[in-house]
Design an enzyme around this catalytic site. Structure first.
Site, PDB file in Angstrom:
ATOM      1  CG  HIS A 116      43.028  49.378  32.347  1.00 36.80           C
ATOM      2  ND1 HIS A 116      44.179  48.951  32.975  1.00 36.80           N
ATOM      3  CD2 HIS A 116      42.199  48.311  32.334  1.00 36.80           C
ATOM      4  CE1 HIS A 116      44.051  47.694  33.345  1.00 36.80           C
ATOM      5  NE2 HIS A 116      42.852  47.278  32.953  1.00 36.80           N
ATOM      6  CD  GLU A 146      38.189  42.622  32.048  1.00 40.34           C
ATOM      7  OE1 GLU A 146      37.283  42.261  31.272  1.00 40.34           O
ATOM      8  OE2 GLU A 146      39.393  42.659  31.725  1.00 40.34           O
TER       9      GLU A 146
END
Length: 198
Positions: free
Chosen positions: A17, A88
């Site tokens: 990201h 994550e």
């Protein structure tokens, strides 16, 4: 790996990201659902050009906002399937802390070797990464993944048939596409922090 059961022409593009406030400050950002910064949005816009002309049979994205925003700005939101395995690492009590702050209490600490308190182990993250690889290999064609630094680094290590700990040697820049694939019949890292020349 049985070369007869895999498509050695397949390419997997992995994209971390764009920048968030915490990634800019090098804070461990696991499950905190932070948005992109203005700079992170600009980084994601750069992916439109970087990924132009590439065709993907499947696009998978982490459920967290920063990955979904990156995917959307890059122009793939309408095709992306949310994959919970791309989320994550859960850093537990280390969420939001920098490595320097953690090392005050644990001198010499490193994430990949020493792990976290109250979150996931490296083996937990690796198990999810293995599921991502299984899902990717089931696709007939190239695949695009939008996710997070540590999870994608572990996915890459496993793709290369290394132990998860080898991910500590891979630094992954924000909003920078990298390519996994094959060299002859074995898995390979074709580009890192930027696409290979086409």
């Amino acid at each position: 790996m049985d070369s007869e059961t895999v498509n050695t022409a397949q390419r997997i593009v992995v994209v971390r990201h764009g920048e968030t406030a915490w990634s800019r400050e090098k804070r461990h950002t696991g499950r905190s659902d932070l948005p992109l910064t203005p700079e992170g949005r600009e980084q994601a816009k750069g992916l439109v050009t970087a990924l132009a002309g590439l065709e993907f049979s499947a696009v998978f994205v982490s459920p967290l906002r920063r990955a979904r925003e990156t995917c959307e700005i890059a122009g793939f939101a309408d095709r992306a399937v949310v994959d919970p395995d791309l989320i994550e690492w859960d850093y537990g009590v280390y969420e939001g802390l920098t490595s320097t702050e953690i090392q005050v209490e644990r001198p010499g600490w490193t994430l990949f070797r020493d792990g976290v308190i109250g979150g996931e182990t490296i083996d937990d993250v690796a198990a999810r990464a293995a599921q991502v690889i299984t899902r990717v290999r089931a696709v007939n064609g190239d695949v695009l993944l939008f996710g997070h630094g540590h999870q994608l680094r572990i996915t890459t290590a496993l793709w290369l048939e290394f132990p998860a700990l080898a991910a500590q040697h891979l630094q992954l820049a924000t909003a920078s596409p990298s390519t996994l694939g094959y060299e002859h019949d074995w898995t390979a890292l074709l580009s890192w922090n930027g696409l290979q020349d086409r």
